[in-house]
Design a protein around this motif. Structure first.
Motif, PDB file in Angstrom:
ATOM      1  N   THR A  34       3.160   1.817   0.926  1.00  0.00           N
ATOM      2  CA  THR A  34       2.475   0.815   0.094  1.00  0.00           C
ATOM      3  C   THR A  34       2.007  -0.380   0.908  1.00  0.00           C
ATOM      4  OG1 THR A  34       3.589   1.452  -1.963  1.00  0.00           O
ATOM      5  CG2 THR A  34       2.768  -0.800  -1.822  1.00  0.00           C
ATOM      6  N   GLN A  35       2.816  -0.816   1.888  1.00  0.00           N
ATOM      7  CA  GLN A  35       2.371  -1.981   2.669  1.00  0.00           C
ATOM      8  C   GLN A  35       1.122  -1.661   3.483  1.00  0.00           C
ATOM      9  OE1 GLN A  35       4.892  -3.328   5.963  1.00  0.00           O
ATOM     10  NE2 GLN A  35       6.180  -1.522   5.702  1.00  0.00           N
ATOM     11  N   HIS A  36       0.951  -0.411   3.905  1.00  0.00           N
ATOM     12  CA  HIS A  36      -0.278  -0.023   4.600  1.00  0.00           C
ATOM     13  C   HIS A  36      -1.459  -0.038   3.635  1.00  0.00           C
ATOM     14  CE1 HIS A  36       1.808   1.277   8.271  1.00  0.00           C
ATOM     15  NE2 HIS A  36       2.746   1.743   7.466  1.00  0.00           N
ATOM     16  N   GLN A  37      -1.230   0.429   2.414  1.00  0.00           N
ATOM     17  CA  GLN A  37      -2.289   0.410   1.398  1.00  0.00           C
ATOM     18  C   GLN A  37      -2.702  -1.019   1.077  1.00  0.00           C
ATOM     19  OE1 GLN A  37      -2.946   3.725   1.762  1.00  0.00           O
ATOM     20  NE2 GLN A  37      -3.286   3.946  -0.438  1.00  0.00           N
ATOM     21  N   LEU A  38      -1.731  -1.909   1.038  1.00  0.00           N
ATOM     22  CA  LEU A  38      -2.028  -3.313   0.767  1.00  0.00           C
ATOM     23  C   LEU A  38      -2.959  -3.907   1.822  1.00  0.00           C
ATOM     24  CD1 LEU A  38       1.299  -4.948  -0.490  1.00  0.00           C
ATOM     25  CD2 LEU A  38      -0.941  -5.171  -1.558  1.00  0.00           C
ATOM     26  N   MET A  39      -2.765  -3.515   3.077  1.00  0.00           N
ATOM     27  CA  MET A  39      -3.605  -4.040   4.149  1.00  0.00           C
ATOM     28  C   MET A  39      -5.072  -3.664   3.961  1.00  0.00           C
ATOM     29  SD  MET A  39      -1.274  -3.301   7.517  1.00  0.00           S
ATOM     30  CE  MET A  39       0.467  -3.711   7.549  1.00  0.00           C
ATOM     31  N   LYS A  40      -5.311  -2.540   3.297  1.00  0.00           N
ATOM     32  CA  LYS A  40      -6.683  -2.073   3.078  1.00  0.00           C
ATOM     33  C   LYS A  40      -7.247  -2.570   1.745  1.00  0.00           C
ATOM     34  CE  LYS A  40      -5.392   2.221   5.436  1.00  0.00           C
ATOM     35  NZ  LYS A  40      -5.178   3.681   5.250  1.00  0.00           N
ATOM     36  N   SER A  41      -6.436  -3.277   0.994  1.00  0.00           N
ATOM     37  CA  SER A  41      -6.837  -3.742  -0.329  1.00  0.00           C
ATOM     38  C   SER A  41      -7.246  -5.217  -0.266  1.00  0.00           C
ATOM     39  CB  SER A  41      -5.664  -3.584  -1.309  1.00  0.00           C
ATOM     40  OG  SER A  41      -4.747  -4.674  -1.178  1.00  0.00           O
ATOM     41  N   PRO A  42      -7.806  -5.751  -1.341  1.00  0.00           N
ATOM     42  CA  PRO A  42      -8.163  -7.170  -1.360  1.00  0.00           C
ATOM     43  C   PRO A  42      -6.989  -8.090  -1.673  1.00  0.00           C
ATOM     44  CG  PRO A  42      -8.947  -6.096  -3.358  1.00  0.00           C
ATOM     45  CD  PRO A  42      -8.348  -5.023  -2.507  1.00  0.00           C
ATOM     46  N   TYR A  43      -5.778  -7.553  -1.800  1.00  0.00           N
ATOM     47  CA  TYR A  43      -4.638  -8.350  -2.225  1.00  0.00           C
ATOM     48  C   TYR A  43      -3.695  -8.663  -1.070  1.00  0.00           C
ATOM     49  CZ  TYR A  43      -6.385  -7.219  -6.804  1.00  0.00           C
ATOM     50  OH  TYR A  43      -7.201  -7.079  -7.900  1.00  0.00           O
ATOM     51  N   LYS A  44      -3.098  -9.861  -1.130  1.00  0.00           N
ATOM     52  CA  LYS A  44      -2.185 -10.334  -0.095  1.00  0.00           C
ATOM     53  C   LYS A  44      -0.738 -10.200  -0.558  1.00  0.00           C
ATOM     54  CE  LYS A  44      -5.696 -11.664   2.402  1.00  0.00           C
ATOM     55  NZ  LYS A  44      -6.100 -10.857   3.567  1.00  0.00           N
ATOM     56  N   ASP A  93       9.289   8.686  -4.207  1.00  0.00           N
ATOM     57  CA  ASP A  93       7.852   8.407  -4.175  1.00  0.00           C
ATOM     58  C   ASP A  93       7.491   7.153  -4.964  1.00  0.00           C
ATOM     59  OD1 ASP A  93       8.599  10.007  -6.447  1.00  0.00           O
ATOM     60  OD2 ASP A  93       6.484  10.388  -6.864  1.00  0.00           O
ATOM     61  N   HIS A  94       8.509   6.494  -5.545  1.00  0.00           N
ATOM     62  CA  HIS A  94       8.275   5.244  -6.270  1.00  0.00           C
ATOM     63  C   HIS A  94       9.000   4.052  -5.636  1.00  0.00           C
ATOM     64  CE1 HIS A  94       6.343   7.056  -9.932  1.00  0.00           C
ATOM     65  NE2 HIS A  94       6.865   8.130  -9.358  1.00  0.00           N
ATOM     66  N   ILE A  95       9.925   4.307  -4.680  1.00  0.00           N
ATOM     67  CA  ILE A  95      10.685   3.177  -4.118  1.00  0.00           C
ATOM     68  C   ILE A  95      10.791   3.167  -2.592  1.00  0.00           C
ATOM     69  CG2 ILE A  95      12.094   2.887  -6.192  1.00  0.00           C
ATOM     70  CD1 ILE A  95      14.423   4.216  -4.601  1.00  0.00           C
ATOM     71  N   PHE A  96      10.433   4.250  -1.893  1.00  0.00           N
ATOM     72  CA  PHE A  96      10.664   4.288  -0.454  1.00  0.00           C
ATOM     73  C   PHE A  96       9.842   3.244   0.305  1.00  0.00           C
ATOM     74  CE2 PHE A  96      12.312   8.958  -0.064  1.00  0.00           C
ATOM     75  CZ  PHE A  96      13.542   8.535  -0.547  1.00  0.00           C
ATOM     76  N   GLY A  97       8.798   2.710  -0.287  1.00  0.00           N
ATOM     77  CA  GLY A  97       8.021   1.676   0.386  1.00  0.00           C
ATOM     78  C   GLY A  97       8.516   0.272   0.129  1.00  0.00           C
TER      79      GLY A  97
END
Length: 307
Positions: free
Chosen positions: A42-52, A67-71
């Protein structure tokens, strides 16, 4: 108010879809964002998103499958390095506190902000002057919750034109009436707030249903919602397999939306076995509930105001 998808796959990441995570954008409403589930990456996905990451103040976990908590540990620990120093509250089923405590202790991780972990039960799990969040247990292989987010009704608008017609200029009298108070004019005339205030602005509602078989609790959570985000792991021809694994089909998600009377349905948590036939899943759902959309990573949809 927008729901933005960071991960829309089921079970494990694929080339097209990461595992489950979504952001409720409340920047315009209260200056923050809320995260729903936090699968691996999820943190990698956040980097590609408009959200901080620093803007995320709350995390709502539906259940404790990987698949809902490992990130979650990675997101929480790296948030400090990405400008996040404000408090974060994590809401989740019993066991979420032990999970995070163990990871942080073993890895000797350190957070530069306050972390609160709330193990939830059914009912209201969070409420402030703007929003209320309720949780209900749905039907999965382990304890799994769905969440309903309700935006409270806004202030009643003041009919300024009616006051100006009476020769009353904007000022203290406007403010008093806006507060619901009656006022007395210099000529002795009484003005009552109820005559100059419109109906309260209706708040929006969103339901995010975690992994579940089709069940009545999902209908209750989604009742009259403006937006329903619901898992649709399987095609309807695999309905028995969906039931065995504690999941729903696209058709079942659409039936929930129809029965609950929602405005808009978005189906997500799609099995990678359907990579070449996702349009078919959408078509199955739309046949029952036409206002259905298929979620994709890095795609957002507004929470519509009730017509």
């Amino acid at each position: 108010m927008e729901y933005y998808f960071l991960g829309t796959g089921a079970g494990r990441p694929s080339k097209q879809r990461n595992v489950t995570s979504g952001i409720l954008n409340l920047l315009a409403e209260c200056g923050t964002c809320w995260l729903f589930d936090c699968g691996e990456g999820t943190q990698h996905q956040l980097m590609k998103s408009p959200y901080k990451p620093g803007k995320i103040s709350k995390v709502f976990v539906t259940h404790l499958h990987g698949d809902h908590i490992f990130g979650l540990p990675g997101f929480l620990t790296s948030r400090s390095y990405q400008g996040g120093h404000s408090k974060v509250t994590v809401y989740g089923p019993p066991g979420i506190q032990l999970f995070l405590k163990t990871v942080f202790q073993v890895s000797e991780s350190h957070l530069d902000y306050e972390l609160e972990v709330v193990e939830i039960q059914e009912g209201i799990v969070m409420e402030d002057n703007r929003f209320k969040v309720e949780a209900a247990m749905v039907d999965h292989r382990i304890d799994s919750f769905g969440y309903r987010v309700t935006e409270k009704a806004g202030e009643r608008p003041l009919y300024a034109g009616k006051l100006k017609e009476r020769g009353i200029a904007p000022g203290p009298l406007f403010a008093q009436l806006k507060r619901g108070e009656s006022v007395c004019l210099e000529n002795g005339e009484q003005l009552h707030a109820k005559d100059f205030l419109g109906p309260a602005v209706t708040g929006r509602t969103l339901a995010v249903i975690g992994d579940t078989r089709s069940c009545a609790r999902s209908v209750e959570l989604a009742q009259d919602c403006d937006l329903l985000v619901h898992e649709a792991t399987f095609a309807h021809r695999h309905q028995s397999l969906a039931a065995d694994y504690g999941h729903s089909t696209a058709v079942e998600a659409a039936e929930i939306a129809k029965e609950a009377g929602v405005q808009k349905l978005v189906i997500t948590h799609l099995s990678s076995r359907y990579q070449e036939e996702e349009a078919g899943l959408l078509a199955e759902a739309k046949e029952i509930f036409p206002e259905t959309y298929l979620a994709h990573d890095f795609w957002g949809t507004a929470v519509p105001k009730r017509k």
